[in-house]
Design a protein around this motif. Structure first.
Motif, PDB file in Angstrom:
ATOM      1  N   ASP A 142       0.763  -1.209   0.038  1.00 46.80           N
ATOM      2  CA  ASP A 142       0.017  -0.009   0.030  1.00 46.80           C
ATOM      3  C   ASP A 142       0.873   1.049  -0.049  1.00 46.80           C
ATOM      4  O   ASP A 142       0.547   2.238  -0.739  1.00 46.80           O
ATOM      5  N   GLU A 145       2.391   1.775  -3.490  1.00 50.41           N
ATOM      6  CA  GLU A 145       1.300   2.066  -4.440  1.00 50.41           C
ATOM      7  C   GLU A 145       1.082   3.459  -4.052  1.00 50.41           C
ATOM      8  O   GLU A 145       0.872   4.357  -5.300  1.00 50.41           O
ATOM      9  N   ALA A 146       0.915   4.042  -2.879  1.00 50.84           N
ATOM     10  CA  ALA A 146       0.837   5.522  -2.607  1.00 50.84           C
ATOM     11  C   ALA A 146       1.875   6.154  -3.075  1.00 50.84           C
ATOM     12  O   ALA A 146       1.680   7.413  -3.761  1.00 50.84           O
ATOM     13  N   ARG A 148       3.793   5.550  -5.633  1.00 52.57           N
ATOM     14  CA  ARG A 148       3.765   5.673  -6.865  1.00 52.57           C
ATOM     15  C   ARG A 148       2.790   6.593  -7.387  1.00 52.57           C
ATOM     16  O   ARG A 148       2.998   7.293  -8.468  1.00 52.57           O
ATOM     17  N   ALA A 149       1.670   6.610  -6.889  1.00 49.68           N
ATOM     18  CA  ALA A 149       0.652   7.621  -7.214  1.00 49.68           C
ATOM     19  C   ALA A 149       1.115   9.007  -7.068  1.00 49.68           C
ATOM     20  O   ALA A 149       0.813   9.931  -7.899  1.00 49.68           O
ATOM     21  N   MET A 150       1.741   9.452  -6.024  1.00 52.43           N
ATOM     22  CA  MET A 150       2.138  10.726  -5.823  1.00 52.43           C
ATOM     23  C   MET A 150       3.411  11.005  -6.740  1.00 52.43           C
ATOM     24  O   MET A 150       3.071  12.306  -7.115  1.00 52.43           O
ATOM     25  N   SER A 152       3.275   9.994  -9.836  1.00 46.78           N
ATOM     26  CA  SER A 152       2.748  10.268 -11.259  1.00 46.78           C
ATOM     27  C   SER A 152       2.060  11.470 -11.064  1.00 46.78           C
ATOM     28  O   SER A 152       1.990  12.149 -12.158  1.00 46.78           O
ATOM     29  N   ARG A 153       1.454  11.773  -9.880  1.00 48.29           N
ATOM     30  CA  ARG A 153       0.664  12.987  -9.838  1.00 48.29           C
ATOM     31  C   ARG A 153       1.382  14.038 -10.013  1.00 48.29           C
ATOM     32  O   ARG A 153       1.151  15.197 -10.491  1.00 48.29           O
TER      33      ARG A 153
END
Length: 158
Positions: A142, A145-146, A148-150, A152-153
């Motif tokens: 988790d 993933e967080a 990775r999302a940050m 890409s954001r």
């Protein structure tokens, strides 16, 4: 003044961090023979099955595999012999109290050279149950993933 400076990692026990909840760590010296040191300097050791124990006020490391030195002869050491740990008396007392309290064990985490001297990092650890291991893996995934999302954001925002 030692010939070597800093730390040189020989072996680490990744499985111990998965199987145990680490409470506290200690750095201990090792009593080794000459061929064991030479084998360690080649980077050959395995901590996976290793454990430490206290006996008569002395600490010992057992089941740690340091393979025989390749250029050695009849003076070679036994690969899985019991090795004495060098700790202060107060540390040994603390470790023995922690282990005798129940549920705790002594596990080697890392084997390394610190300024030319062989050291082992041992931990007072409590065994994890199966669901705790799965929960740790889930938390790590988790978090990944967080991140990775940050990432890409943040790239989209540039």
């Amino acid at each position: 003044m030692p010939r070597e400076q800093g730390e040189k990692l020989v072996a680490s026990n990744k499985r111990a961090r998965h199987d145990y909840a680490i409470e506290k760590t200690y750095e201990a010296g090792l009593v080794l023979t000459g061929t064991e040191v030479k084998s360690l300097r080649q980077g050959r050791a395995n901590l996976t099955d290793g454990y430490a124990y206290i006996d008569n006020g002395q600490a010992f490391l057992d089941a740690v595999n340091i393979p025989e030195y390749s250029q050695g002869h009849w003076t070679n050491h036994a690969a899985k012999r019991t090795r004495k740990l060098l700790l202060h008396k107060e540390e040994i007392i603390k470790l023995s109290h922690a282990v005798s309290a129940g549920g705790y064990t002594l596990v080697p985490l890392r084997l390394y050279f610190s300024d030319g001297r062989a050291k082992v990092e041992i931990a007072v650890a409590k065994g994890k149950r199966e669901f705790e291991k799965r929960q740790t893996i889930r938390e790590r995934e988790d978090k990944r993933e967080a991140e990775r999302a940050m990432r890409s954001r943040n790239r989209l925002g540039d």
